[in-house]
Design a protein around this motif. Structure first.
Motif: not given
Length: 119
Positions: A19-27, A50-55, A57-59
């Protein structure tokens, strides 16, 4: 001591990373859902950012992840560990560890907001 099934944690970690990988590419990572506790009371919760932190970090944006919530990097690292160590069946941890980690996360958030550096 507490024991949890690593399979369920592994599935949750894989979902979080996906979800973080997809979220970071869209939002953009700087946008995230509002914290219910902060919205109602003005007080940040331990999981604020945490949502933004994980996103982030994944990117690979570790600085931004640290600013949002340092536990985001730990969550990503633990999820990757569970995926790599696929033979691990159970995770055992000290029961006191959960309230200590939550207390540290909340202390960080309260300090950040008290010093005028909110998310």
């Amino acid at each position: 001591m507490q024991t949890v099934d690593a399979g369920r944690l592994r599935a949750a970690g894989a979902a979080m990373l996906g979800i973080a990988a997809l979220r970071g590419s869209v939002i953009p990572a700087s946008l995230g859902p509002p914290c219910p506790l902060r919205t109602l009371t003005g007080i940040p919760c331990p999981f604020c950012g945490m949502t933004r932190g994980v996103t982030a970090a994944v990117h690979g944006h570790l600085g931004a992840s640290l600013a949002f919530n340092p536990a985001g990097i730990l969550a990503v690292a633990f999820a990757v560990f569970l995926l790599v160590a696929w033979r691990v069946r159970r995770i055992t941890y000290a029961t006191w560890l959960v309230p200590v980690v939550l207390g540290l996360m909340w202390s960080y958030q309260l300090f950040k907001y008290a010093t005028g550096r909110p998310l």
